[in-house]
Design an enzyme around this catalytic site. Structure first.
Site, short mmCIF file in Angstrom:
data_model
loop_
_atom_site.label_atom_id
_atom_site.label_comp_id
_atom_site.label_asym_id
_atom_site.label_seq_id
_atom_site.Cartn_x
_atom_site.Cartn_y
_atom_site.Cartn_z
N SER A 1 -7.64 -0.26 -1.88
CA SER A 1 -6.88 -0.36 -0.64
C SER A 1 -7.30 0.75 0.30
O SER A 1 -7.73 1.81 -0.13
CB SER A 1 -5.38 -0.24 -0.93
OG SER A 1 -5.09 1.09 -1.28
N LYS A 2 -7.14 0.46 1.60
CA LYS A 2 -7.57 1.42 2.61
C LYS A 2 -6.75 2.72 2.54
O LYS A 2 -7.21 3.77 2.92
CB LYS A 2 -7.47 0.81 4.00
CG LYS A 2 -8.55 -0.23 4.25
CD LYS A 2 -8.64 -0.60 5.71
CE LYS A 2 -7.85 -1.84 6.00
NZ LYS A 2 -7.85 -2.23 7.40
N ARG A 3 -5.53 2.59 2.03
CA ARG A 3 -4.66 3.75 1.94
C ARG A 3 -5.17 4.73 0.88
O ARG A 3 -5.12 5.93 1.03
CB ARG A 3 -3.24 3.28 1.61
CG ARG A 3 -2.14 4.23 2.00
CD ARG A 3 -0.77 3.54 1.93
NE ARG A 3 -0.69 2.54 0.87
CZ ARG A 3 -0.42 2.83 -0.40
NH1 ARG A 3 -0.18 4.07 -0.76
NH2 ARG A 3 -0.34 1.86 -1.30
#
Ligand code: GLU
Length: 487
Positions: free
Chosen positions: A253-255
């Protein structure tokens, strides 16, 4: 022989593009090319609350950068235009009406508060069935309005039958079984279709034959299949790709992982061809004895869905670093130099090309190519070639490691180079060797270390004599003198 396939990647412009978009596009494109078909890029922008300005352009830019050009898209147009869902809104509504009329869909006026309350109650009572409770089913607007939790603007839901088909055949996984769906909303209160309706209508109208997408969509597939059935349409084939995973196996995930952003790879100085090969390997691990370095055209030539892995591949950037080095070293030096310059300008390493920057990078690239992992590594390694002599920062740690005879060595080096006829790497090496190794009786290691520190400011650098040849006689001598003076 497979008939020509029409594949599509259908990203939503909700932030900067996810690496998963490139991963899907790569397999879409491979299959379209393999079968002589077309690869379509469709923008799925019906979720108006999540749109992010600029995101759509970033999707185009990053797919161009990767060389994954679409045959049809909002940018290039095509016979099934428009390719952006927000421009197709009139297309969806008639199908919603058709489904309502046939009794496959119904209006739901439940307010957000009522739905939240319903869910809370379901959770509290540990009810197994947590779907929509169908309060609105079979009711007219007036009947429903008489009950609490009524909202003026209804949504439309699918009426999922108890005997809904939950199994389907997947090109990668064979027989797949998905859980029983909920009465999915297909038309929102704002009049926009949800993903589930729009994806089916558009895939059908755009003649998509093969739906390639992430495995997180497996649970949605039975709903899509019902829509195909109710609308009387032929279904496409499905290929659900294994989800990309972090080294700890969690979903990428980008997070949590900067590498989930597609733009990150360009910013870091990876080559698009290396990233393509890396993404290929993720879904398509080579069989024993097969090599990992496979160019896209080779990958396409023997592409088969049966070789795609069903196990979530681990996103191992060490492998990408290795591949990037392989592709960097396969480039002709002049092309690598051009890419280093292009990267310097696009990444902000350079605001402009400095005087002689082009020539210097072209001359110095062969000296450093062997040691590059990414394009970003190049300029820091040869920065000393661009620094004005009086601004060269000599690393004090490097100076501290030099021996007490450094002054004498630098004097002898200057003397030997001052009268040198031809200023070229070999001649420089010969002159210094004569003066320092033969003349002063030093081991090469001790003879050249002071010269290297003077010229480059560091103990470790690209090849010394070649660097001096690029730098020129005046600068080289002035740097030798400068270090001498600072001792
Ligand atoms: N718009 C969906 C997404 O953003 C596409 C899923 C699909 O390919 O069906 O992932």
């Amino acid at each position: 022989m497979n008939p020509p396939a029409r594949t599509r990647v259908a990203p939503s412009p909700t932030g900067d593009p996810h690496v998963g978009t490139a991963y899907m596009a790569l397999f879409d494109k491979a299959w379209a090319l393999r079968t002589g078909g077309q690869f379509v890029l469709r923008i799925e922008d019906t979720d108006r609350n999540r749109l992010v300005a600029g995101s759509e352009q970033q999707i185009y830019d990053s797919l161009h950068w990767l060389g994954l050009e679409a045959d049809e898209s909002p940018e290039v147009d095509g016979p099934y235009a428009p390719y952006k869902q927000s421009e197709r809104l009139d297309t969806y509504r008639p199908y919603v009406d058709q489904l309502i009329e046939a009794g496959h869909a119904y209006y739901c006026w439940c307010s957000a508060d009522r739905l939240a309350q319903m869910r809370a109650e379901q959770q509290a009572s540990k009810q197994a069935d947590t779907g929509y409770d169908r309060l609105c089913l079979g009711k007219t607007r007036e009947e429903r309005a008489a009950l609490p939790g009524f909202s003026e603007t209804p949504v439309v839901r699918m009426l999922i039958p108890d005997d809904a088909e939950l199994s389907f055949t997947d090109l990668i996984r064979g027989e797949v079984r998905a859980p029983m769906p909920d009465d999915q909303v297909i038309l929102k209160a704002d009049g926009f279709p949800t993903y589930h309706l729009a994806v089916v209508v558009d895939d059908h109208l755009m003649d998509i034959t093969t739906v390639v997408r992430g495995e997180e969509w497996i649970s949605s597939t039975p709903k899509h299949r019902l829509l195909y059935k109710w609308l009387g349409w032929d279904e496409p084939e499905y290929a659900h790709m294994p989800l990309l995973r972090n080294v700890d196996k969690s979903k990428i995930s980008k997070r949590k992982n900067p590498a989930a952003r597609l733009l990150w790879f360009r910013e870091q100085g990876y080559l698009p061809e290396a990233l393509r090969n890396f993404l290929q390997l993720l879904g398509y691990p080579p069989a024993a004895g097969e090599q990992e370095v496979t160019r896209f055209d080779e990958f396409v030539a023997d592409f088969s869905w049966s070789k795609v892995s069903t196990v979530g591949p681990i996103f191992d950037l060490k492998k990408l670093d290795w591949l990037n080095g392989v592709y960097i070293r396969a480039l002709p030096a002049a092309e690598l130099a051009d890419r280093i310059i292009e990267f310097a300008l696009s990444s902000g390493q350079w605001v402009d090309v400095p005087p002689n920057g082009h020539e210097i990078v072209h001359s110095a690239t062969p000296l450093i190519a062997e040691r590059l992992v990414t394009l970003a590594d190049a300029l820091p390694k040869i920065g000393f070639l661009f620094t004005p002599d009086d601004q060269l920062v000599v690393n004090p740690d490097a100076v501290a490691k030099l021996r007490p005879d450094t002054g004498q060595v630098l004097d002898a080096a200057s003397a030997a180079l001052t009268g040198l006829g031809e200023w070229a790497a070999e001649a420089i090496q010969e002159a210094l060797r004569g003066a320092l190794v033969d003349g002063l009786g030093l081991k090469p290691k001790f003879a050249f270390a002071p010269v290297r520190v003077a010229i480059t400011g560091e103990q470790v650098s690209p090849p010394l004599f070649e660097s001096m040849a690029i730098l020129g006689r005046d600068s080289s001598l002035s740097r030798l003198t400068a270090l001498r003076g600072s001792l």
